[in-house]
Structures are given as C-alpha cells and as structure tokens.
Design a protein around this motif. Structure first.
Motif, PDB file in Angstrom:
ATOM      1  N   MET A  67     -70.843 -45.439 -30.010  1.00 14.22           N
ATOM      2  CA  MET A  67     -69.589 -45.420 -29.260  1.00 14.22           C
ATOM      3  C   MET A  67     -69.589 -44.223 -28.322  1.00 14.22           C
ATOM      4  O   MET A  67     -69.928 -43.113 -28.725  1.00 14.22           O
ATOM      5  CB  MET A  67     -68.394 -45.307 -30.220  1.00 14.22           C
ATOM      6  N   GLU A  68     -69.189 -44.442 -27.066  1.00 13.89           N
ATOM      7  CA  GLU A  68     -68.980 -43.355 -26.122  1.00 13.89           C
ATOM      8  C   GLU A  68     -67.483 -43.074 -26.036  1.00 13.89           C
ATOM      9  O   GLU A  68     -66.686 -43.978 -25.796  1.00 13.89           O
ATOM     10  CB  GLU A  68     -69.527 -43.711 -24.739  1.00 13.89           C
ATOM     11  N   LEU A  69     -67.114 -41.815 -26.262  1.00 16.24           N
ATOM     12  CA  LEU A  69     -65.703 -41.422 -26.303  1.00 16.24           C
ATOM     13  C   LEU A  69     -65.466 -40.328 -25.267  1.00 16.24           C
ATOM     14  O   LEU A  69     -65.589 -39.136 -25.567  1.00 16.24           O
ATOM     15  CB  LEU A  69     -65.331 -40.928 -27.704  1.00 16.24           C
ATOM     16  N   PRO A  70     -65.133 -40.706 -24.031  1.00 21.27           N
ATOM     17  CA  PRO A  70     -64.873 -39.687 -22.992  1.00 21.27           C
ATOM     18  C   PRO A  70     -63.655 -38.851 -23.350  1.00 21.27           C
ATOM     19  O   PRO A  70     -62.621 -39.382 -23.767  1.00 21.27           O
ATOM     20  CB  PRO A  70     -64.647 -40.520 -21.728  1.00 21.27           C
ATOM     21  N   LEU A  71     -63.780 -37.539 -23.186  1.00 22.74           N
ATOM     22  CA  LEU A  71     -62.697 -36.639 -23.594  1.00 22.74           C
ATOM     23  C   LEU A  71     -61.553 -36.596 -22.587  1.00 22.74           C
ATOM     24  O   LEU A  71     -60.427 -36.213 -22.938  1.00 22.74           O
ATOM     25  CB  LEU A  71     -63.261 -35.234 -23.819  1.00 22.74           C
ATOM     26  N   ASN A  72     -61.809 -36.959 -21.350  1.00 18.24           N
ATOM     27  CA  ASN A  72     -60.749 -37.027 -20.335  1.00 18.24           C
ATOM     28  C   ASN A  72     -59.923 -35.748 -20.266  1.00 18.24           C
ATOM     29  O   ASN A  72     -58.688 -35.779 -20.185  1.00 18.24           O
ATOM     30  CB  ASN A  72     -59.822 -38.233 -20.611  1.00 18.24           C
ATOM     31  N   ASP A  73     -60.624 -34.619 -20.297  1.00 16.62           N
ATOM     32  CA  ASP A  73     -59.942 -33.324 -20.239  1.00 16.62           C
ATOM     33  C   ASP A  73     -60.329 -32.538 -18.990  1.00 16.62           C
ATOM     34  O   ASP A  73     -60.081 -31.335 -18.909  1.00 16.62           O
ATOM     35  CB  ASP A  73     -60.247 -32.501 -21.494  1.00 16.62           C
ATOM     36  N   GLY A  74     -60.948 -33.223 -18.049  1.00 18.40           N
ATOM     37  CA  GLY A  74     -61.338 -32.571 -16.814  1.00 18.40           C
ATOM     38  C   GLY A  74     -62.739 -32.002 -16.820  1.00 18.40           C
ATOM     39  O   GLY A  74     -63.231 -31.556 -15.788  1.00 18.40           O
ATOM     40  N   THR A  75     -63.403 -32.004 -17.983  1.00 17.74           N
ATOM     41  CA  THR A  75     -64.755 -31.442 -18.073  1.00 17.74           C
ATOM     42  C   THR A  75     -65.840 -32.465 -17.770  1.00 17.74           C
ATOM     43  O   THR A  75     -66.974 -32.097 -17.463  1.00 17.74           O
ATOM     44  CB  THR A  75     -65.012 -30.871 -19.474  1.00 17.74           C
ATOM     45  N   GLY A  76     -65.503 -33.735 -17.916  1.00 19.66           N
ATOM     46  CA  GLY A  76     -66.502 -34.785 -17.779  1.00 19.66           C
ATOM     47  C   GLY A  76     -67.323 -34.996 -19.038  1.00 19.66           C
ATOM     48  O   GLY A  76     -68.216 -35.841 -19.065  1.00 19.66           O
ATOM     49  N   ASP A  77     -67.030 -34.263 -20.099  1.00 16.74           N
ATOM     50  CA  ASP A  77     -67.791 -34.378 -21.342  1.00 16.74           C
ATOM     51  C   ASP A  77     -67.399 -35.636 -22.122  1.00 16.74           C
ATOM     52  O   ASP A  77     -66.240 -36.067 -22.096  1.00 16.74           O
ATOM     53  CB  ASP A  77     -67.574 -33.147 -22.218  1.00 16.74           C
ATOM     54  N   THR A  78     -68.369 -36.174 -22.824  1.00 17.65           N
ATOM     55  CA  THR A  78     -68.175 -37.378 -23.625  1.00 17.65           C
ATOM     56  C   THR A  78     -68.799 -37.177 -25.001  1.00 17.65           C
ATOM     57  O   THR A  78     -69.921 -36.664 -25.115  1.00 17.65           O
ATOM     58  CB  THR A  78     -68.831 -38.599 -22.947  1.00 17.65           C
ATOM     59  N   LEU A  79     -68.073 -37.577 -26.034  1.00 18.18           N
ATOM     60  CA  LEU A  79     -68.610 -37.529 -27.389  1.00 18.18           C
ATOM     61  C   LEU A  79     -69.289 -38.855 -27.710  1.00 18.18           C
ATOM     62  O   LEU A  79     -68.871 -39.916 -27.243  1.00 18.18           O
ATOM     63  CB  LEU A  79     -67.501 -37.280 -28.411  1.00 18.18           C
ATOM     64  N   LEU A  80     -70.325 -38.782 -28.503  1.00 19.92           N
ATOM     65  CA  LEU A  80     -70.967 -39.981 -29.026  1.00 19.92           C
ATOM     66  C   LEU A  80     -70.691 -40.069 -30.522  1.00 19.92           C
ATOM     67  O   LEU A  80     -70.623 -39.052 -31.212  1.00 19.92           O
ATOM     68  CB  LEU A  80     -72.469 -39.955 -28.775  1.00 19.92           C
ATOM     69  N   ALA A  81     -70.523 -41.285 -31.005  1.00 15.71           N
ATOM     70  CA  ALA A  81     -70.241 -41.489 -32.424  1.00 15.71           C
ATOM     71  C   ALA A  81     -70.895 -42.781 -32.879  1.00 15.71           C
ATOM     72  O   ALA A  81     -71.155 -43.684 -32.070  1.00 15.71           O
ATOM     73  CB  ALA A  81     -68.739 -41.537 -32.670  1.00 15.71           C
ATOM     74  N   ASP A  82     -71.157 -42.869 -34.175  1.00 19.03           N
ATOM     75  CA  ASP A  82     -71.747 -44.071 -34.759  1.00 19.03           C
ATOM     76  C   ASP A  82     -70.704 -44.759 -35.630  1.00 19.03           C
ATOM     77  O   ASP A  82     -70.252 -44.190 -36.641  1.00 19.03           O
ATOM     78  CB  ASP A  82     -72.976 -43.706 -35.595  1.00 19.03           C
ATOM     79  N   LEU A  83     -70.319 -45.972 -35.231  1.00 19.50           N
ATOM     80  CA  LEU A  83     -69.297 -46.732 -35.932  1.00 19.50           C
ATOM     81  C   LEU A  83     -69.935 -47.796 -36.812  1.00 19.50           C
ATOM     82  O   LEU A  83     -70.685 -48.647 -36.326  1.00 19.50           O
ATOM     83  CB  LEU A  83     -68.344 -47.396 -34.936  1.00 19.50           C
ATOM     84  N   SER A  84     -69.642 -47.733 -38.100  1.00 18.78           N
ATOM     85  CA  SER A  84     -70.081 -48.754 -39.052  1.00 18.78           C
ATOM     86  C   SER A  84     -68.854 -49.513 -39.518  1.00 18.78           C
ATOM     87  O   SER A  84     -67.926 -48.917 -40.066  1.00 18.78           O
ATOM     88  CB  SER A  84     -70.791 -48.110 -40.251  1.00 18.78           C
ATOM     89  N   GLU A  85     -68.834 -50.802 -39.292  1.00 19.56           N
ATOM     90  CA  GLU A  85     -67.653 -51.614 -39.597  1.00 19.56           C
ATOM     91  C   GLU A  85     -67.859 -52.389 -40.890  1.00 19.56           C
ATOM     92  O   GLU A  85     -68.761 -53.205 -41.008  1.00 19.56           O
ATOM     93  CB  GLU A  85     -67.362 -52.548 -38.426  1.00 19.56           C
ATOM     94  N   SER A  86     -67.004 -52.122 -41.845  1.00 22.24           N
ATOM     95  CA  SER A  86     -67.066 -52.771 -43.148  1.00 22.24           C
ATOM     96  C   SER A  86     -66.134 -53.975 -43.176  1.00 22.24           C
ATOM     97  O   SER A  86     -65.113 -54.008 -42.485  1.00 22.24           O
ATOM     98  CB  SER A  86     -66.665 -51.781 -44.245  1.00 22.24           C
ATOM     99  N   THR A  87     -66.484 -54.941 -43.992  1.00 23.39           N
ATOM    100  CA  THR A  87     -65.607 -56.102 -44.182  1.00 23.39           C
ATOM    101  C   THR A  87     -64.622 -55.874 -45.316  1.00 23.39           C
ATOM    102  O   THR A  87     -63.827 -56.751 -45.638  1.00 23.39           O
ATOM    103  CB  THR A  87     -66.446 -57.360 -44.484  1.00 23.39           C
ATOM    104  N   GLY A  88     -64.667 -54.681 -45.924  1.00 17.21           N
ATOM    105  CA  GLY A  88     -63.797 -54.408 -47.066  1.00 17.21           C
ATOM    106  C   GLY A  88     -62.341 -54.235 -46.718  1.00 17.21           C
ATOM    107  O   GLY A  88     -61.465 -54.369 -47.590  1.00 17.21           O
TER     108      GLY A  88
END
Length: 351
Positions: A67-88
């Motif tokens: 997942m790309e998560l842009p911070l939208n704070d004027g820096t242009g920086d973006t966080l990356l994250a790994d999403l695991s989706e459970s059916t539970g």
C-alpha cells in the motif's frame, strides 16, 4: 517464574473505565515463562537476530499487498505498508515498528502471522524513511512524529475500501510504542480505535537513554548506531551534519547532533522531554495494554514503576519478570507471549 503485575493494579480504589469493566482479568493469567535456551533477558532480546538473521530461519508473514500512503503534508513523502487481509472479520491491526526497524522486522512478521491466525487483518507500516519507505521519503521519523501515523491512516481511509469498518487496533513496538501512546493522546477523537497495545515502549525517553547507555550494553549500542547511521546518511545532509552523525558514539549523542536540531528541539534532553509518552498517559481514553519486562536491557522497568496506574483506568500495565526487549519467547507456544496476551486483551475489550 511468577509474573509481576504492578502493585495495586486491581485493588480497591482504582478508577473504573466508562464501560464499567474494571481491570483486565488477564493480567493475572498465564505468566511468562521463558523457553529454553532463551533463559535471560539478553538471550530473549537477541533471539530473533540469532535465529532469523544468523541462522537464516526466516519468518513467513501472511500474504499481503503493498500500500502507498501519501502523507499529504507538503513534503511529498509517502509511506509504504504491507496489508494482509483476513477472512476472520475481527478488524484491522496496525503494527508500528521500533527504532531502525521496518515492516520486515522479525517481530512485525511474527505478530502479523499471529493476528492473521486469530482472524485479524494486519497492516505492517514502514514509518517515514524506514525500510522501503526510504525510497519515497526525503525525511525520517522520530519518536514524537505522531502526525505521520494520523496522515497515513487518513490516506488509508481515503482509498474507500472501508478498511476500518470492523474495528481498528494498534500495536507499537519499542520506540514505536512510545510514538503510539503519544498518538493515542493527541488523536483520540480523530479515528475509531477500538483498542491498542505496546510492547517494551520506552515511556520515559531520557531514562531509557541512560539505561541503554550502560557499559553492559556496548554491543547493543554499536549495532543500533550502525543501523541508525545507515538510515540517516542517505538523507540530504550538510557536510558538518554528516560528519557529526558518523562521529556519534551513543544514541544520546546521535539525538543531540541530529534528531534534536533537525526537528527543532533545543537539544536531546528537550527532545526526550517533549516526546516521552509518560507526559501523555493521562490523556489516553483508548483501552490499552502496556507490556514490559523486568529484565529488559534496553528499557528500564522503573519508568513504569514511577507511573500512578491507579489514576489511569484505560491503561493496563502487564509486567513480566522476564522477556527481554521485544522477546517474550515463551513455553507452550512458538507464538511470542506478548502476541498471545494482546490477542486475549483485544478480545476482552470487544466483550
């Protein structure tokens, strides 16, 4: 080995949370018992380095999508994250790593696997400039930069996938735990957080710095500084700052010459004072479990002893005699003890 629960945590006179449920009864159940050969705090602490890195026995987290998560704070920086989706269907657990960690850290992958098996989706977050986020960031995180967590969550919610609808949970490890507690106080009304937990959080940064700087921790200090320098020298630095970072011989010196001036603090002491979670605990209204170990070589348990937990009805301190720093490799299960206890706590919060 008996578990040490903070004195008075369930005694008469403790304030009762609004849900009327009082202290979590799990504070007394299943005390931590180390698994051989990891029989002391140092062995508990280095177990992941020895087994995962040294012997190459990697951990396999559940399948995930980046997942790309842009911070939208004027820096242009973006966080990356790994999403695991459970059916539970039990909700989403956001995992926040510690200093010089990332989504690929052994404890992050281990926790993701444990919570996936328990029916939770997980998001392993890389903080600003950490791990793969480094390629999309021109700056870095620090222990008090809680706005990054808030902006990352907003970016996740803006994707329109309704990812918070089944419940939102947080777990912060080590320095990420300090950041999380500060975040819970500052953004308590901004997000529908059901419950949270921390593991070995240095809630008093100055005390943790002194504890970590002990002579016995020289090897830890050298290793951690190597990682911190690695993450820092890639940033645009002046020649003087670059040289100062390389010359730092303790974490305190690093924070004195880099972290404090870069983020507008007077010095390391000012940075520690302003960002320590201990200053924010009385503002937290999210049910939260704080797991710590008496034999942690990185974080002093005395910082937890100094807190009046009677006055903090939403916070549940779980203090174990052993476990080291983000270790808790216990008997009867290969799932770390802290993960098992946090799963129980989250289920209790949900009734």
């Amino acid at each position: 080995m008996r578990q040490n629960v903070n004195a008075g945590a369930d005694s008469a006179g403790v304030a009762t949370p609004p849900n009327g449920r009082g202290r979590w009864p799990g504070l007394h159940d299943d005390p931590f018992q180390p698994r051989a050969p990891w029989l002391n705090g140092d062995l508990q602490t280095i177990r992941n380095f020895l087994v995962v890195e040294g012997l190459g026995r990697g951990l396999t987290p559940p399948p995930s999508r980046r997942m790309e998560l842009p911070l939208n704070d004027g820096t242009g920086d973006t966080l990356l994250a790994d999403l695991s989706e459970s059916t539970g269907g039990r909700g989403l657990v956001v995992l926040v790593h510690g200093l010089s960690g990332c989504a690929a850290s052994a404890y992050m992958k281990s926790s993701a696997a444990a919570f996936d098996a328990a029916g939770y989706s997980t998001l392993r977050l890389n903080l600003r400039g950490a791990g793969p986020s480094a390629g999309l960031c021109g700056d870095c995180y620090h222990s008090g930069r809680t706005e990054d967590l808030a902006n990352g969550l907003r970016a996740l919610d803006a994707r329109g996938e309704g990812i918070f609808r089944r419940g939102l949970y947080f777990i912060g490890f080590s320095l990420g735990g300090n950041m999380l507690l500060k975040f819970l106080a500052e953004y308590r009304d901004a997000f529908p957080i059901t419950a949270a937990a921390t593991v070995c959080a240095p809630i008093d940064l100055a005390a943790a710095s002194r504890w970590f700087d002990r002579r016995r921790n020289r090897i830890y200090q050298r290793r951690l500084l190597d990682w911190m320098r690695r993450d820092t020298v890639r940033l645009p630095l002046t020649a003087g700052m670059h040289d100062a970072v390389l010359a730092a011989r303790t974490v305190y010196e690093f924070d004195e010459v880099f972290t404090a001036p870069r983020f507008g603090f007077e010095d390391a002491a000012d940075y520690y004072d302003n960002c320590s979670a201990r200053r924010f605990l009385d503002r937290i209204e999210t049910p939260s479990l704080l797991v710590e170990a008496k034999d942690d070589p990185w974080v002093p348990s005395a910082s937890y002893d100094a807190v009046d937990w009677h006055a903090l009805p939403h916070l549940h301190r779980l203090s174990a005699e052993g476990g080291g720093h983000v270790g808790f490799h216990g008997q009867r299960s290969k799932i770390p003890w802290h993960d098992r206890k946090i799963i129980e706590f989250f289920k209790w919060v949900n009734g």
